[in-house]
Scaffold this active site. Structure first.
Site, mmCIF file in Angstrom:
data_model
loop_
_atom_site.group_PDB
_atom_site.id
_atom_site.type_symbol
_atom_site.label_atom_id
_atom_site.label_comp_id
_atom_site.label_asym_id
_atom_site.label_seq_id
_atom_site.Cartn_x
_atom_site.Cartn_y
_atom_site.Cartn_z
ATOM 1 N N PRO A 132 38.822 46.427 31.672
ATOM 2 C CA PRO A 132 39.436 47.330 30.693
ATOM 3 C C PRO A 132 39.022 48.792 30.864
ATOM 4 O O PRO A 132 39.822 49.707 30.627
ATOM 5 C CB PRO A 132 38.947 46.764 29.358
ATOM 6 C CG PRO A 132 38.763 45.297 29.622
ATOM 7 C CD PRO A 132 38.252 45.227 31.031
ATOM 8 N N GLU A 389 46.495 47.623 43.011
ATOM 9 C CA GLU A 389 45.721 47.761 44.256
ATOM 10 C C GLU A 389 45.586 49.220 44.692
ATOM 11 O O GLU A 389 45.664 49.550 45.875
ATOM 12 C CB GLU A 389 46.341 46.904 45.362
ATOM 13 C CG GLU A 389 46.223 45.419 45.052
ATOM 14 C CD GLU A 389 46.453 44.556 46.259
ATOM 15 O OE1 GLU A 389 45.799 44.777 47.297
ATOM 16 O OE2 GLU A 389 47.282 43.634 46.158
#
Length: 409
Positions: A132, A389
């Site tokens: 998070p 990514e």
């Protein structure tokens, strides 16, 4: 070392055509349904397993292709079919790459087969890195792994987010902090075996695109894994940490790659190939539509405004593919990315996918904005390529730092 070539050999063309047929006959007809359901398309994954696409053997053959083109070719064709379903089929590969990049031969042989299961009982795997408060900034990772020497076990605590197959995976690969003083250099990767107590699925995300791919939080509460589940082994980790501590004491020195970065560097050209597949699919829909849709008594492709857009779309797609192929060839042949070629390929291909799918909607006009035509879904799917990514901003940062040698922020 294989020579670089832009021509696929006979075997590669055969595989490409086989994958294209599966994408056209199995993936595409199911795409709209699973996008609406926002669920893992287990029947499609099972079909892929039955024909040998969803298997360790298939991905190993492509991964070890000496030309480097096996993986990007496969990714392009599958994602040409549909990005959400294709990601459900190939998502396990990121966890497998994590093991291949960091694990021992024994770990590779033990865990990667369990990630796939078999055609009668398919499994999936998850690579868990983001958190998070630690997405692009991996140095802020809070998930901790503490070694219990008396039991030769590692104890993992923390929360991971944005994990493809997170919580539903048979095997989870988790990146955790083992030495907080070393920042991102103090990370290591761990296998969490099936049914390990303490691992649970947190929030499942309802996404803008790639909705057939399961994305969720993974919660780790006193998760104990055997010492053998540390990828690479403890001796190798201790040596790496000792080198990192020495460089810190010396005031810097050579950069040390962490476990997550090793995985992402290996997979970025593959993500670029996914983006190329989505862009190509949208371009082909737009081209066909422009040839058959008539306005003012003639096909709309007769108008320069449409024809020139299609010309730009095709040019960008081909350029993106070439960047992906170059980076893939360099990676498999051990050529260093001295100009961040892996990040270049991912950056350009992902930005191309967003632009091309948007142009496809514009060419289709009002039809392109409806779910009756697939370009609306493709445009939603394409947004992820500039985010996961490594965002486009992070890719530019990596490229700039590589070119300049400066710690650009």
């Amino acid at each position: 070392m294989a020579e670089f070539t832009m021509e696929l050999n006979d075997e590669q063309r055969e595989v490409r055509d086989w994958l294209h047929g599966f994408a056209a006959d199995v993936i595409r007809p199911a795409a709209a349904e699973w996008d609406e359901r926002e669920e893992t398309p287990w029947p499609v994954i099972q079909e892929a397993a039955k024909v040998g696409i969803y298997s360790l053997d298939f991905y190993a053959q492509q991964y070890f292709d000496s030309t480097g083109l096996g993986i990007p070719m496969a990714m392009e064709e599958l994602f040409w079919g549909d990005a959400g379903i294709a990601l459900s089929i190939v998502g396990t590969g990121l966890a497998a790459v994590g093991v291949l990049a960091n694990g021992t031969e024994e770990q590779i042989g033990t865990w990667i087969p369990q990630m796939y299961g078999d055609p009668g009982d398919v499994k999936v795997a998850a690579f868990c890195s983001s958190e998070p408060d630690a997405g692009s900034d991996v140095s802020s990772m809070r998930t901790r792994a503490v070694y219990d020497q008396a039991k030769d076990e590692w104890v993992l605590n923390g929360t991971k987010t944005w994990a493809t197959n997170g919580g539903i995976a048979n095997v989870h690969v988790v990146v955790a902090v083992v030495d907080a003083d070393l920042g991102s250099k103090g990370h290591a990767s761990f296998i969490v075996p099936p049914n390990t107590p303490g691992l649970s699925q947190g929030q499942k995300f309802k996404k803008h695109g790639i909705r057939a791919s399961h994305t969720a939080e993974v919660v780790l509460e006193d998760v104990r894994v055997p010492g053998s589940c540390l990828l690479g082994g403890k001796e190798k980790l201790d040596e790496r940490l000792a080198r990192a501590r020495e460089r810190v004491r010396a005031g810097g020195g050579e950069r040390v790659k962490n476990a997550a970065m090793a995985t992402f560097e290996a997979s970025r050209p593959a993500v670029g190939a996914m983006a190329v597949g989505t862009a190509r699919a949208a371009y082909e829909v737009a081209l066909d539509y422009a040839r058959t849709r008539e306005q003012f008594g003639r096909p709309i492709i007769d108008n320069q405004g449409v024809a020139f857009q299609l010309a730009d779309m095709r040019t960008s797609i081909d350029a993106a593919r070439l960047l992906v192929w170059r980076a893939s060839w360099m990676a498999v042949n051990g050529r260093p990315f001295t100009a961040a070629e892996g990040s270049m390929s991912k950056l350009f291909a992902s930005e191309t996918a967003k632009k091309v799918t948007g142009q496809a909607i514009q060419i289709l006009g009002g039809n392109g904005y409806t779910r009756e035509y697939p370009v609306e879904r493709m445009h939603r799917d394409a947004a992820i390529y500039t985010i996961f990514e490594g965002t486009s901003e992070i890719q530019r940062l990596v490229i700039a730092r590589t070119l300049s040698g400066m710690p650009i922020r």
